[in-house]
Structure formats: structure tokens, C-alpha cells
Design an enzyme around this catalytic site. Sequence first.
Site: not given
Length: 188
Positions: A40, A126
Amino acid sequence: MRVFIAIELPEAVKIKIAQVQERLKKTKDRIRWVEPSIIHLTLKFLGEISEEDLEKVKEATEKAVKSFAPFSFEVEGVGAFPSSSSPRVIWMGVGEGKDVLMNLATRIEEELVRCGFGRDKRWIPHLTMGRVRSLEEREKLASLIQRERDAEAGKVRVGKVSIFKSRLTPKGPVYTVLKHILLKGGQG
């Protein structure tokens, strides 16, 4: 409970990330790869909080995201923190759509700080793919990361953010959604 706020990924993006991970697994380095099904994009990690604080997190997040319309971002590029030559975390980055994503994360951060939560020193969007435990083939891994620097995993359409509870187990973390919060006009 350990809590974080994140954007979930569509299955197609997770599949492409798994393919990138496979191309990076060609060294003897000990890397704990994140299971693609749970990858995620974390907007804010809160750590251990109380039930009372969880209610504040929900309210602050709702307030922060209500002015954001759904948007998209591209998952692309492989890198490492602190660097490719000395990696501790291997990640995929964000390309197009990064500005809106960063604005959303900043807005959530501001609302949470107003509620008494700490401010992150620096947030870089990220998706963590792996954590390096020990390096045996540093140069080979750096080369593989470099080779994947332009890898693409696809587009993520953001219509909601999710508040997760994280439980650490010997087999890796288990994430449970505590609440989905829709963006303005977003869909779950």
C-alpha cells in the site's frame, strides 16, 4: 493498537509490483520481501495509539480529505533508502499525480498535528517492496535496482483513504481496515 493511514492499490498494480520484486530477487542478499497482497502507499504512520486517539484520527482524516476530489497517480521507478549502494528499504515510487498525493498527505498531517500528533520529519511517497536484512552481493543488488529504475506498475485511482490497524506476527504484518474515508465524490 498500531495504526496507519494509507491508499490501497488495485490488484493489477500489485501483480506488476510482484513481477518487479521477482526480477530483484536474483541475489544472495537477505531481504524480507513484502507480500504483494498487502503493499500500500502509507500517507501517515501513527504507531501505537489508544481507542480515544483513534476517534481523533478518524475525525482529522475526514476533515483533511473532504476537499479532495478523486485523482490518480502512477506507480513507477524503483529505488532504495538511504541509497541503492547501501539499501535498507527497496521501494517503488510515484510519478504522475505525485503533487496531488503530496498535497493530500500534507493536509492529513496538518489536521493530525492540530489534534496533538507528532509531525513527520520528511515524507516521501513510496511503496515498500522489501527490507534488507543483510547484504552479500551489494553491487549486484545495486545494479538490479538501477536496472528497474524506470519500471512501471500502473495507475492507482484514489477515491478513498483507509485507516488500518497493523498487527505484527512472525509471518509478517496483518492489516485490518478500521475505516474507509471517501474523498469528495469518491467511491469505496
